[in-house]
Design a protein around this motif. Structure first.
Motif, mmCIF file in Angstrom:
data_model
loop_
_atom_site.group_PDB
_atom_site.id
_atom_site.type_symbol
_atom_site.label_atom_id
_atom_site.label_comp_id
_atom_site.label_asym_id
_atom_site.label_seq_id
_atom_site.Cartn_x
_atom_site.Cartn_y
_atom_site.Cartn_z
ATOM 1 N N ASP A 181 0.799 -1.113 -0.063
ATOM 2 C CA ASP A 181 0.022 0.118 0.017
ATOM 3 C C ASP A 181 0.889 1.142 0.068
ATOM 4 O O ASP A 181 1.861 1.346 0.765
ATOM 5 C CB ASP A 181 -0.916 0.112 1.195
ATOM 6 C CG ASP A 181 -1.574 -1.173 1.519
ATOM 7 O OD1 ASP A 181 -2.494 -1.585 0.556
ATOM 8 O OD2 ASP A 181 -1.529 -1.749 2.452
ATOM 9 N N ILE A 182 0.443 2.163 -0.833
ATOM 10 C CA ILE A 182 1.084 3.407 -0.676
ATOM 11 C C ILE A 182 -0.007 4.573 -0.198
ATOM 12 O O ILE A 182 -0.963 4.612 -0.819
ATOM 13 C CB ILE A 182 1.451 3.879 -2.256
ATOM 14 C CG1 ILE A 182 2.744 2.689 -2.703
ATOM 15 C CG2 ILE A 182 2.165 5.202 -2.147
ATOM 16 C CD1 ILE A 182 2.842 3.056 -3.978
ATOM 17 N N VAL A 183 0.359 5.443 0.552
ATOM 18 C CA VAL A 183 -0.506 6.383 1.129
ATOM 19 C C VAL A 183 0.173 7.946 0.821
ATOM 20 O O VAL A 183 1.276 8.043 0.935
ATOM 21 C CB VAL A 183 -0.567 6.410 2.552
ATOM 22 C CG1 VAL A 183 -1.527 7.349 2.954
ATOM 23 C CG2 VAL A 183 -1.035 4.966 2.960
ATOM 24 N N LEU A 184 -0.532 8.945 0.237
ATOM 25 C CA LEU A 184 0.110 10.206 -0.234
ATOM 26 C C LEU A 184 -0.814 11.321 0.439
ATOM 27 O O LEU A 184 -1.957 10.952 0.509
ATOM 28 C CB LEU A 184 0.087 10.398 -1.749
ATOM 29 C CG LEU A 184 1.067 9.495 -2.220
ATOM 30 C CD1 LEU A 184 0.567 8.573 -3.487
ATOM 31 C CD2 LEU A 184 2.334 10.159 -2.858
ATOM 32 N N ALA A 185 -0.346 12.189 0.929
ATOM 33 C CA ALA A 185 -0.931 13.247 1.770
ATOM 34 C C ALA A 185 -0.783 14.689 0.815
ATOM 35 O O ALA A 185 0.289 15.216 0.799
ATOM 36 C CB ALA A 185 -0.389 13.462 3.300
ATOM 37 N N LEU A 186 -2.095 15.045 0.195
ATOM 38 C CA LEU A 186 -1.987 16.238 -0.414
ATOM 39 C C LEU A 186 -1.535 17.630 0.285
ATOM 40 O O LEU A 186 -0.655 18.275 -0.398
ATOM 41 C CB LEU A 186 -3.572 16.343 -0.878
ATOM 42 C CG LEU A 186 -3.701 17.725 -1.904
ATOM 43 C CD1 LEU A 186 -2.795 17.457 -3.217
ATOM 44 C CD2 LEU A 186 -5.387 17.919 -2.258
ATOM 45 N N LEU A 211 6.723 11.084 -5.690
ATOM 46 C CA LEU A 211 6.535 10.418 -4.587
ATOM 47 C C LEU A 211 5.975 9.062 -4.771
ATOM 48 O O LEU A 211 5.946 8.282 -3.913
ATOM 49 C CB LEU A 211 5.970 11.276 -3.633
ATOM 50 C CG LEU A 211 6.888 12.410 -3.101
ATOM 51 C CD1 LEU A 211 6.427 13.423 -2.226
ATOM 52 C CD2 LEU A 211 8.075 11.893 -2.379
ATOM 53 N N THR A 212 4.979 9.028 -6.043
ATOM 54 C CA THR A 212 4.479 7.905 -6.045
ATOM 55 C C THR A 212 5.296 6.753 -6.777
ATOM 56 O O THR A 212 5.372 5.486 -6.257
ATOM 57 C CB THR A 212 3.168 7.929 -7.208
ATOM 58 O OG1 THR A 212 2.264 8.876 -6.785
ATOM 59 C CG2 THR A 212 2.367 6.738 -7.660
ATOM 60 N N VAL A 213 6.313 7.017 -7.583
ATOM 61 C CA VAL A 213 7.547 6.330 -7.829
ATOM 62 C C VAL A 213 8.246 5.806 -6.711
ATOM 63 O O VAL A 213 8.696 4.594 -6.494
ATOM 64 C CB VAL A 213 8.409 6.912 -8.968
ATOM 65 C CG1 VAL A 213 9.695 6.388 -9.188
ATOM 66 C CG2 VAL A 213 7.615 7.305 -10.211
#
Length: 176
Positions: free
Chosen positions: A103-108, A129-131
């Motif tokens: 799982d990948i979590v990104l904060a806007l 940052l997704t890569v």
């Protein structure tokens, strides 16, 4: 060998829908590019189908995850939870069906702030940052200088294939 990839993107922060690009499609493109360029860990090389879950959220949610799982009570830009770290990954790799890479979590909120500070577009920073998160799912790390050099070189190559300049040359860039 043809591989299939199922990427499940969940948006739980309404502002992601107002950023000027389709975050779900952009995340998929970034993940696919990373998987094409990276060496798959030996344990899953024979697998032909994979799954990755992506959560697009804000600082409040990622701060709680960062606190609970990394013991750092502050928001961050990206978190990765790799299945490869699990003790049962060898068994999971041998089972039929897709292998869940993690799982990948990104904060806007943090991504927007960093993109502004580093004078880069939000979209390019999001892709980077997704890569970065995808490479963590594959076992890449940057805790030691040698590891960081390998991971960052791969990130730069993947981003170049997507038409994005080296993010480590940006003014104000400070790795966490």
């Amino acid at each position: 060998m043809k591989r299939s990839l199922d990427i499940d993107v969940t948006i739980d922060h309404d502002l992601w829908k107002k950023i000027g690009f389709k975050a779900d499609a952009t995340a998929r493109k970034a993940i696919e590019a990373a998987l094409v360029s990276a060496d798959l860990p030996q344990i899953i090389r024979k697998k032909t189908s994979f799954e990755i879950s992506v959560l697009l959220t804000g600082d409040t949610q990622i701060r709680a995850l960062n606190r609970d799982f990394r013991k750092k009570d502050k928001p961050t830009n990206v978190l990765s939870f790799a299945s490869l770290d699990a003790s049962d990954s060898k068994m999971a790799a041998s089972l039929p069906g897709p292998f869940h890479l993690g799982d990948i979590v990104l904060a806007l909120d943090t991504l927007e702030r960093e993109a502004l500070e580093q004078d880069k577009s939000l979209k390019d920073h999001f892709i980077h940052l997704t890569v970065h998160g995808t490479l963590h799912l594959l076992g890449y790390d940057h805790m030691q200088p040698e590891e960081a050099k390998v991971m960052e070189s791969l990130e730069v190559a993947v981003l170049k294939s997507l038409g994005i300049e080296n993010p480590y040359n940006s003014p104000g860039f400070m790795p966490e």
